[in-house]
Motif scaffolding. Sequence first.
Motif, PDB file in Angstrom:
ATOM      1  N   TRP A 177      -2.428   6.242  -6.535  1.00 19.37           N
ATOM      2  CA  TRP A 177      -2.806   4.941  -5.981  1.00 19.37           C
ATOM      3  C   TRP A 177      -3.733   4.177  -6.931  1.00 19.37           C
ATOM      4  O   TRP A 177      -4.429   3.264  -6.498  1.00 19.37           O
ATOM      5  N   PHE A 192       0.832  -1.197   0.000  1.00 20.36           N
ATOM      6  CA  PHE A 192       0.000   0.000   0.000  1.00 20.36           C
ATOM      7  C   PHE A 192       0.872   1.255   0.000  1.00 20.36           C
ATOM      8  O   PHE A 192       0.625   2.200  -0.763  1.00 20.36           O
ATOM      9  N   TRP A 195      -4.313   0.240  -6.747  1.00 16.98           N
ATOM     10  CA  TRP A 195      -3.736  -0.211  -5.471  1.00 16.98           C
ATOM     11  C   TRP A 195      -4.436  -1.440  -4.914  1.00 16.98           C
ATOM     12  O   TRP A 195      -3.807  -2.254  -4.230  1.00 16.98           O
ATOM     13  N   ARG A 223      -5.157  10.630  -5.590  1.00 10.74           N
ATOM     14  CA  ARG A 223      -5.801   9.330  -5.851  1.00 10.74           C
ATOM     15  C   ARG A 223      -5.192   8.652  -7.064  1.00 10.74           C
ATOM     16  O   ARG A 223      -5.112   7.422  -7.124  1.00 10.74           O
ATOM     17  N   SER A 259       2.683   1.597  -3.485  1.00 11.11           N
ATOM     18  CA  SER A 259       1.883   1.516  -4.706  1.00 11.11           C
ATOM     19  C   SER A 259       2.180   2.619  -5.730  1.00 11.11           C
ATOM     20  O   SER A 259       2.236   2.346  -6.933  1.00 11.11           O
ATOM     21  N   PRO A 260       2.383   3.893  -5.334  1.00 16.21           N
ATOM     22  CA  PRO A 260       2.701   4.915  -6.343  1.00 16.21           C
ATOM     23  C   PRO A 260       3.964   4.619  -7.140  1.00 16.21           C
ATOM     24  O   PRO A 260       4.006   4.834  -8.358  1.00 16.21           O
TER      25      PRO A 260
END
Length: 322
Positions: A189, A142, A192, A186, A145-146
């Motif tokens: 992600w 998490f 994600w 957002r 994720s980017p």
Amino acid sequence: MSPAEEERSLPLPERWPRASKFALSACAAAVAELVTFPLDLTKTRLQIQGEAAVRRDGAAAGQAVLYRGMLRTAAGIAQEEGVRKLWQGATPAVYRHIVYSGVRMVTYEHLRDSVLGRAEGESFPLWKAVVGGMSAGAIGQFFASPTDLVKVQMQMEGKRKLEGKPLRFRGVHHAFLKILSEGGVRGLWAGWVPNVQRAALVNMGDLTTYDSVKHFLLLNTTLVDNSVTHSVSSACSGLVAAVLGTPADVVKTRIMNQPRDKQGRGLLYKSSMDCLIQTVQGEGFMSLYKGFIPTWMRMAPWSLVFWLTYEQIRRMCGVTSF
């Protein structure tokens, strides 16, 4: 000597054990990532080719599938785009593993030793190892994720150039800024959910298998805590992780690579479940294992390099064995 002075005299791994373990796991992961990255690029290209949703959407109408197997894919990238392109996207991949591996390793050890209560020298119930591995993988992914999103999109830049499409990014930092400007926070992600799902499954295979096999061997055989035990354990963990993680990896890659509207919503898939259903209906169940061979061939050496490096640098720095 006062308690403060006594604390300052301790070696760094004892003063800051979690920060030290984070740094050591990040270093080991960076080494493993650079060594095996071309296989990750090959796997990503294989997972995208022949995508049913793209064919239906018309974006790739009339185009032949360029690559069909792992070796032909890797050779095609080297011949048509240059050998250096086999490491395209390596920088965000290393960034990702600094965050991902650092967080997952520290989280797993904390859960295992403090929350789930593993006693030294005793067997650890498999279900506890599964809970710890899946939780640690999900939390680590998490946060990372980017960087995974940027890595996947940069890995496809060479293919876009060959198709005559304009390149989307000038570099890693430009990719982060562009995604942020187009989709907001957002947008970083995007994908994600399947990313975290994949990481939970992969770490159920990787962390859980490595830890369980290693301590089983130490408790039930004549093997000792050395490179042989680490190698056997990492070989098992790489295979199980590839089997469990490949379907989720295919879904994750397709969701992250799909085109998006101005609001950051995917144009091909509504969710990870929608992507899963479309993929199976349009291409068959085995399409979920596209890229399995390079995934396995990458995870096996990745696990070997990572665990051997990690265990060795822990020992060199005075940190107890994993």
